[in-house]
Design a protein around this motif. Structure first.
Motif, PDB file in Angstrom:
ATOM      1  N   GLN A   1       0.832  -1.216   0.000  1.00  0.00           N
ATOM      2  CA  GLN A   1       0.000   0.000   0.000  1.00  0.00           C
ATOM      3  C   GLN A   1       0.860   1.257   0.000  1.00  0.00           C
ATOM      4  OE1 GLN A   1      -2.920   0.323  -0.788  1.00  0.00           O
ATOM      5  NE2 GLN A   1      -4.437  -0.783   0.431  1.00  0.00           N
ATOM      6  N   MET A   2       1.947   1.234   0.765  1.00  0.00           N
ATOM      7  CA  MET A   2       2.815   2.416   0.827  1.00  0.00           C
ATOM      8  C   MET A   2       3.460   2.668  -0.532  1.00  0.00           C
ATOM      9  SD  MET A   2       4.478   1.594   4.544  1.00  0.00           S
ATOM     10  CE  MET A   2       5.807   2.779   4.569  1.00  0.00           C
ATOM     11  N   GLU A   3       3.824   1.569  -1.208  1.00  0.00           N
ATOM     12  CA  GLU A   3       4.507   1.713  -2.500  1.00  0.00           C
ATOM     13  C   GLU A   3       3.530   2.038  -3.625  1.00  0.00           C
ATOM     14  OE1 GLU A   3       8.035  -0.914  -3.616  1.00  0.00           O
ATOM     15  OE2 GLU A   3       6.502  -1.590  -4.999  1.00  0.00           O
ATOM     16  N   SER A   4       2.389   1.355  -3.648  1.00  0.00           N
ATOM     17  CA  SER A   4       1.508   1.513  -4.816  1.00  0.00           C
ATOM     18  C   SER A   4       0.525   2.669  -4.683  1.00  0.00           C
ATOM     19  CB  SER A   4       0.747   0.210  -5.086  1.00  0.00           C
ATOM     20  OG  SER A   4      -0.049  -0.111  -3.979  1.00  0.00           O
ATOM     21  N   SER A   5       0.121   3.003  -3.453  1.00  0.00           N
ATOM     22  CA  SER A   5      -0.846   4.102  -3.374  1.00  0.00           C
ATOM     23  C   SER A   5      -0.372   5.228  -2.465  1.00  0.00           C
ATOM     24  CB  SER A   5      -2.214   3.562  -2.931  1.00  0.00           C
ATOM     25  OG  SER A   5      -2.101   3.017  -1.647  1.00  0.00           O
ATOM     26  N   GLY A   6       0.865   5.161  -2.044  1.00  0.00           N
ATOM     27  CA  GLY A   6       1.407   6.264  -1.237  1.00  0.00           C
ATOM     28  C   GLY A   6       0.787   6.376   0.145  1.00  0.00           C
TER      29      GLY A   6
ATOM     30  N   GLU B   1      -1.691   4.332   8.410  1.00  0.00           N
ATOM     31  CA  GLU B   1      -2.936   4.032   7.693  1.00  0.00           C
ATOM     32  C   GLU B   1      -2.920   2.585   7.168  1.00  0.00           C
ATOM     33  OE1 GLU B   1      -5.180   6.690   4.367  1.00  0.00           O
ATOM     34  OE2 GLU B   1      -3.093   7.182   4.834  1.00  0.00           O
ATOM     35  N   ALA B   2      -1.770   2.208   6.600  1.00  0.00           N
ATOM     36  CA  ALA B   2      -1.649   0.853   6.037  1.00  0.00           C
ATOM     37  C   ALA B   2      -1.759  -0.201   7.137  1.00  0.00           C
ATOM     38  CB  ALA B   2      -0.316   0.716   5.304  1.00  0.00           C
ATOM     39  N   LEU B   3      -1.168   0.075   8.293  1.00  0.00           N
ATOM     40  CA  LEU B   3      -1.265  -0.875   9.414  1.00  0.00           C
ATOM     41  C   LEU B   3      -2.713  -0.994   9.880  1.00  0.00           C
ATOM     42  CD1 LEU B   3      -0.142  -2.718  11.604  1.00  0.00           C
ATOM     43  CD2 LEU B   3       0.502  -0.706  12.922  1.00  0.00           C
ATOM     44  N   HIS B   4      -3.379   0.132   9.966  1.00  0.00           N
ATOM     45  CA  HIS B   4      -4.773   0.130  10.401  1.00  0.00           C
ATOM     46  C   HIS B   4      -5.624  -0.727   9.463  1.00  0.00           C
ATOM     47  CE1 HIS B   4      -8.354   1.499  12.353  1.00  0.00           C
ATOM     48  NE2 HIS B   4      -8.861   1.850  11.184  1.00  0.00           N
ATOM     49  N   GLN B   5      -5.398  -0.568   8.159  1.00  0.00           N
ATOM     50  CA  GLN B   5      -6.160  -1.364   7.181  1.00  0.00           C
ATOM     51  C   GLN B   5      -5.876  -2.853   7.309  1.00  0.00           C
ATOM     52  OE1 GLN B   5      -6.320  -0.560   3.069  1.00  0.00           O
ATOM     53  NE2 GLN B   5      -7.465   1.336   3.316  1.00  0.00           N
TER      54      GLN B   5
ATOM     55  N   ILE C   1      11.085   2.016   7.592  1.00  0.00           N
ATOM     56  CA  ILE C   1      10.891   2.261   6.157  1.00  0.00           C
ATOM     57  C   ILE C   1       9.828   3.342   5.961  1.00  0.00           C
ATOM     58  CG2 ILE C   1      10.198   1.215   3.946  1.00  0.00           C
ATOM     59  CD1 ILE C   1      11.129  -1.482   5.103  1.00  0.00           C
ATOM     60  N   GLY C   2      10.227   4.435   5.363  1.00  0.00           N
ATOM     61  CA  GLY C   2       9.281   5.548   5.145  1.00  0.00           C
ATOM     62  C   GLY C   2       8.978   5.737   3.672  1.00  0.00           C
ATOM     63  N   LYS C   3       8.036   6.659   3.413  1.00  0.00           N
ATOM     64  CA  LYS C   3       7.605   6.937   2.035  1.00  0.00           C
ATOM     65  C   LYS C   3       8.757   7.438   1.164  1.00  0.00           C
ATOM     66  CE  LYS C   3       3.175   8.947   2.511  1.00  0.00           C
ATOM     67  NZ  LYS C   3       2.178   9.873   2.087  1.00  0.00           N
ATOM     68  N   GLU C   4       9.641   8.272   1.778  1.00  0.00           N
ATOM     69  CA  GLU C   4      10.751   8.873   0.997  1.00  0.00           C
ATOM     70  C   GLU C   4      11.648   7.765   0.437  1.00  0.00           C
ATOM     71  OE1 GLU C   4      10.244   9.615   4.276  1.00  0.00           O
ATOM     72  OE2 GLU C   4       9.018  11.385   3.854  1.00  0.00           O
ATOM     73  N   LEU C   5      11.948   6.792   1.295  1.00  0.00           N
ATOM     74  CA  LEU C   5      12.822   5.701   0.870  1.00  0.00           C
ATOM     75  C   LEU C   5      12.158   4.899  -0.259  1.00  0.00           C
ATOM     76  CD1 LEU C   5      15.360   3.904   1.395  1.00  0.00           C
ATOM     77  CD2 LEU C   5      13.893   2.553   2.884  1.00  0.00           C
ATOM     78  N   MET C   6      10.866   4.681  -0.127  1.00  0.00           N
ATOM     79  CA  MET C   6      10.170   3.896  -1.158  1.00  0.00           C
ATOM     80  C   MET C   6      10.199   4.642  -2.491  1.00  0.00           C
ATOM     81  SD  MET C   6       7.312   1.859   0.775  1.00  0.00           S
ATOM     82  CE  MET C   6       7.901   0.351   0.222  1.00  0.00           C
ATOM     83  N   GLU C   7       9.999   5.961  -2.417  1.00  0.00           N
ATOM     84  CA  GLU C   7      10.008   6.746  -3.656  1.00  0.00           C
ATOM     85  C   GLU C   7      11.387   6.702  -4.310  1.00  0.00           C
ATOM     86  OE1 GLU C   7       6.467   9.666  -2.138  1.00  0.00           O
ATOM     87  OE2 GLU C   7       8.494  10.515  -2.350  1.00  0.00           O
ATOM     88  N   GLU C   8      12.428   6.784  -3.476  1.00  0.00           N
ATOM     89  CA  GLU C   8      13.798   6.750  -3.985  1.00  0.00           C
ATOM     90  C   GLU C   8      14.083   5.391  -4.659  1.00  0.00           C
ATOM     91  OE1 GLU C   8      15.981   8.991  -4.486  1.00  0.00           O
ATOM     92  OE2 GLU C   8      17.474   7.510  -5.159  1.00  0.00           O
ATOM     93  N   LEU C   9      13.648   4.310  -4.014  1.00  0.00           N
ATOM     94  CA  LEU C   9      13.881   2.971  -4.583  1.00  0.00           C
ATOM     95  C   LEU C   9      13.101   2.798  -5.884  1.00  0.00           C
ATOM     96  CD1 LEU C   9      13.776   0.755  -1.353  1.00  0.00           C
ATOM     97  CD2 LEU C   9      15.760   1.137  -2.817  1.00  0.00           C
ATOM     98  N   GLN C  10      11.884   3.358  -5.899  1.00  0.00           N
ATOM     99  CA  GLN C  10      11.068   3.268  -7.115  1.00  0.00           C
ATOM    100  C   GLN C  10      11.792   3.904  -8.302  1.00  0.00           C
ATOM    101  OE1 GLN C  10       7.241   4.761  -5.784  1.00  0.00           O
ATOM    102  NE2 GLN C  10       6.271   2.802  -6.246  1.00  0.00           N
TER     103      GLN C  10
END
Ligand code: HSE
Length: 355
Positions: A150-155, A160-164, A212-221
């Motif tokens: 969820q963090m990678e595909s929908s930001g 929020e992702a844990l809650h879901q 692991i945060g959003k910034e790192l995921m964006e960088e890896l993407q």
């Protein structure tokens, strides 16, 4: 066969429903909290279940080590078969409980403890009986995979992702084990013990997904890479090593494309080469399917076939897991995973291993 189910949460409830389809299986009791006894077959009195000689099989669908471990032991000691979905309790008492089951001539089966509905234990035992397995690795936690996806595909944010994942019934009652890597630790210890036919070391390097945060995921993407939480166990001759770690993967790899609550587990054998198993690794219904398949082994097959003797004498050697390690925003080549992870922890930095 009369059955007692311990726990009526996500897994216990699904097991109860699915067992209605199995001829020859009858649920006599379900152990529940005193304030949740809504059906006639429910009881909060564990003694009633364990002391009833007509109950031949106990299903442990409880979370956490205690009191599951004590219940599994009590069931085996009283000559009852036990089927458990509880990786924490099985891992905790692995050698003791396995030996007790053998001594008592009853079955201790725990297919549902690893990989949800994926028949991975059955296949490890089947393939490992013939071939020497030298690797088990994979995505073994549905909650963390769901969150990373969820963090990678929908930001989506981490919280929020844990809650879901909790809402969907993937997470443990206390999700700390899911995100910290300890749930994967329990699973890779169970799977590699079976694959290598030895009780493996339990004090292994473990890192979860908390850093692991959003910034790192964006960088890896941007670099065409993806990140997954994986358990890895390798064997070379008489040595082996294992770890739980975030892993950096090429986005085109199969593992990088595992979405939602799915797991993917690979085993590698000397003759067979690589095999991959994919399916829902968390959730009540898939997990119940694995529990009920184990019950069917006791009912209809020779369930003693599904046991290992843990006869190999191997030594734990962390040097076997060496490669590119990421610590914070730096990459180090040919670093020992355990050393890199220690350093990242002491510097409070993100750590990942590249596969
Ligand atoms: N909480 C576990 C997971 C359940 O997310 O994988 C299945 O073991």
């Amino acid at each position: 066969m009369e059955i007692g189910i311990l726990g009526y949460g996500t897994v216990g409830r699904s097991v109860y429903r699915l067992l209605q389809k199995v001829e020859g299986a009858h649920v006599k009791y379900v152990l529940e909290q005193p304030d949740r006894l809504t059906e006639a077959f429910m009881t909060s009195d564990a003694d009633l279940i364990f002391e009833d000689p007509s109950v031949e099989l106990i299903v442990d669908a409880l979370p956490g080590i205690h009191p599951s471990y004590e219940y599994i032991k009590r069931g085996l000691q009283s000559g009852k078969h036990v089927v458990s979905s509880n990786k924490a309790a099985i891992c905790y008492g692995f050698s003791e409980l396995s030996e007790l089951a053998m001594k008592k001539g009853v079955s201790l089966l725990y297919e549902a403890s690893c990989g949800g509905g994926i028949p991975i234990i059955e296949e490890i035992l089947r393939v490992g009986a013939l071939d020497q397995l030298d690797r088990v690795s994979g995505i073994l936690n549905g909650t963390s995979n769901y969150m990373l996806w969820q963090m990678e595909s929908s930001g989506m944010s981490y919280d929020e992702a844990l809650h879901q994942a909790q809402e969907l019934g993937y997470a443990e009652a206390d999700p700390t084990a899911d995100v910290s890597g300890f749930d994967v630790r329990n699973k890779i210890i169970i799977l590699s013990s079976l694959a290598f036919d030895t009780y493996v070391e339990k004090d292994i390097p473990v890192m979860g997904i908390e850093r692991i945060g959003k910034e790192l995921m964006e960088e890896l993407q941007k670099q065409g890479k993806s990140i997954k939480l994986m358990g890895i166990a390798v064997r070379e001759a008489k040595r082996y090593a294992l770890a739980v770690t975030p892993v950096v993967l090429d986005r085109r790899s199969l593992e990088a494309n595992v979405s939602e609550n799915f797991n993917m587990i690979s085993i590698n054998g000397e003759f067979i080469g690589e095999l991959k198993f994919y399916g829902q690794g968390a959730g009540g219904d898939p997990t119940a399917d694995a529990v009920v398949r184990d019950i069917e082994k006791v009912l209809f097959l020779d369930s003693t076939r599904y046991q290992r003797s843990f006869k190999n004498s191997l030594s734990y050697d962390p040097d076997l897991l060496c490669g590119r390690c990421y610590i914070g925003d730096q990459a180090f080549e040919d670093m020992r995973l355990s050393e890199g992870m220690e350093r990242a922890k002491s510097e409070d930095k993100f750590f990942a291993f590249e596969l």
